[in-house]
Design a protein around this motif. Structure first.
Motif, short mmCIF file in Angstrom:
data_model
loop_
_atom_site.label_atom_id
_atom_site.label_comp_id
_atom_site.label_asym_id
_atom_site.label_seq_id
_atom_site.Cartn_x
_atom_site.Cartn_y
_atom_site.Cartn_z
N HIS A 302 19.36 -21.33 75.84
CA HIS A 302 19.96 -20.47 74.80
C HIS A 302 19.91 -18.99 75.22
CE1 HIS A 302 21.64 -19.57 70.96
NE2 HIS A 302 20.75 -18.60 70.82
N ARG A 303 18.76 -18.60 75.77
CA ARG A 303 18.60 -17.20 76.19
C ARG A 303 19.60 -16.86 77.31
NH1 ARG A 303 14.24 -16.64 79.81
NH2 ARG A 303 12.92 -17.76 78.33
N GLU A 304 19.71 -17.75 78.28
CA GLU A 304 20.52 -17.44 79.47
C GLU A 304 22.01 -17.67 79.25
OE1 GLU A 304 19.26 -16.12 82.26
OE2 GLU A 304 17.28 -16.13 81.30
N LYS A 305 22.38 -18.73 78.48
CA LYS A 305 23.80 -19.09 78.38
C LYS A 305 24.34 -19.07 76.94
CE LYS A 305 25.99 -20.76 81.39
NZ LYS A 305 26.91 -20.21 82.39
N GLY A 306 23.45 -18.88 75.97
CA GLY A 306 23.91 -18.88 74.57
C GLY A 306 24.37 -20.26 74.11
#
Ligand code: COA
Length: 377
Positions: A302-306
């Motif tokens: 979630h942090r890196e790619k949403g």
């Protein structure tokens, strides 16, 4: 070519038909069967209730549910030649190949089911009742487990686990599978359901439509992602390694299985429910490794790619903890989705229109025919 509308590759965003069975609200993260929110169904109903809902468009009364359960109990038993067929198949065949071939063969032993129409509800119930037995007969044969016995008193989820594992499951294990079956029972015009409807739209029979659907579900872009999540979990090993492994995969532009969805733009509501069941089953067994690792993977992705998790992220961890081999995950999906496939086929028969799109032709049109003797290599 003039006048040809633009090609919608993969039929993306094409509205192909009207249906009352299933609604996906991809922005709000809601999944609705026949007007009922999946969260209510997963909390309060059973797979049998949901199958009834999909077939008849309304929830059953207590008496109707009891009748359906009793019918499933009877319809689970396979004709002897079908059992012989399954136990003559190669032991190293994939269970999805076995399922496809057996669904097709079963049609030959169902008099009157060769025709389409409203009477196909009998075939829908037969197939839904029989799929756990087909999987159980094959898995037991290939693993040297004792042959399956009739267990008409078991509800569908408990029977599926009994058929595969040769033991009657605990209430908690059976409920975990019941919820998974409810959550996978339908999903609008996914590829396998569309394949079933295309077959039905030619006025072919229900068994042929379900055979098409099983063959379509088998493809790794459709039914197989939860198996691949388990491979990733095995590769990661412990939660502490999750961040590094996911970073490495993303750096190599690899897709992280169990994330992203064509329709949901927020978290898939099925993932929310299965996450909780993954924790419950893990805690009950004193093994939260899968759950803790997947939470960490979620955080990083979630942090890196949403991206948000989809239905496949947590289901495999539950099945694995229950002791189910990985190659039975997609067949379990089929054991549930057969309710949706058959509901859609019945709906197609009610409002039939041959499904036949067109292609934009991009080849030549004026080649000169050369006789075979004059053709160069
Ligand atoms: N891991 C990493 N990146 C992903 C991703 C994933 N699981 N899913 C989507 N993306 C990225 C794509 O690389 C693309 O990035 P870019 O724009 O930088 O190229 C962007 O998100 C859009 O991807 P796209 O393939 O166009 O989205 P889609 O809506 O067509 O894809 C899936 C939907 C399900 C095919 C896709 O999310 C996927 O392959 N997921 C993994 C397989 C899976 O879990 N399948 C089960 C579905 S229920």
């Amino acid at each position: 070519m003039a006048g040809v509308p633009p090609v919608q590759r993969g039929l993306e965003d094409v509205v192909a038909l009207e249906s009352k069975i299933c609604f996906i609200d991809g922005r709000e993260g809601r999944l609705i069967y026949e007007g009922y929110d999946i969260r209510d169904l997963a909390a309060k109903s059973s797979f049998e209730e949901v199958a009834y809902l999909l077939w008849y468009g309304r929830l059953p009364t207590g008496a109707q549910l009891a009748e359906l359960r009793a019918r499933f109990g009877v319809l689970r038993d396979l004709p002897a030649p079908v059992v012989e067929l399954i136990t003559a198949m190669p032991k190293d065949a994939t269970p999805m190949d076995v399922l496809r071939t057996t669904v097709s063969a079963l049609a030959l032993f169902e008099p009157g089911e060769g025709k389409p129409g409203a009477s196909s509800i009998g075939g829908a119930q037969r197939l839904t009742a029989a799929i756990p037995t087909i999987l159980g007969v094959f898995h037991r044969y290939r693993s040297g487990l004792p042959p399956i016995r009739s267990r008409p008193e078991l509800a569908q989820a408990a029977y599926l686990l009994y058929a595969l594992l040769d033991r009657v499951p605990s209430e908690l294990d059976a409920r975990a599978v019941d919820v998974a079956l409810i959550l996978h029972a339908d999903h609008e015009l996914n590829a396998s359901t569309f394949a079933a409807r295309v077959t039905a739209s030619t006025l072919s029979d229900l068994y042929s439509a379900v055979t098409s659907a099983v063959g379509t579900l088998k493809g790794p872009l459709h039914g197989g992602a939860n198996e691949r999540v388990m491979e990733m979990l095995d590769e990661i090993g412990t939660p502490e390694r999750a961040e590094a492994v996911v970073h490495e995969k993303l750096a190599q532009h690899e897709r992280i299985m169990g994330f992203g969805h064509r329709v949901y733009k927020v978290e898939d509501p099925r993932a929310t429910i299965l996450r909780d069941w993954s924790r419950r089953i893990g805690e009950e067994r004193g093994n939260r490794r899968y759950y803790d690792t997947l939470l960490k993977v979620e955080e990083v992705v979630h942090r890196e790619k949403g991206l948000y998790p989809n239905v496949d992220l947590y289901s495999g961890s539950i099945y694995s903890l229950l002791g189910i081999p990985h190659d039975l995950f997609t067949p379990i999906f089929a054991a549930s989705r057969v309710a949706g496939w058959t509901a859609h086929v019945l709906e197609e028969y009610q409002d039939l229109r041959l499904i036949r799109p067109t292609a934009k032709y991009v080849g030549p049109t004026d080649l000169t025919y050369v006789p075979i003797a004059e053709r160069a290599g």
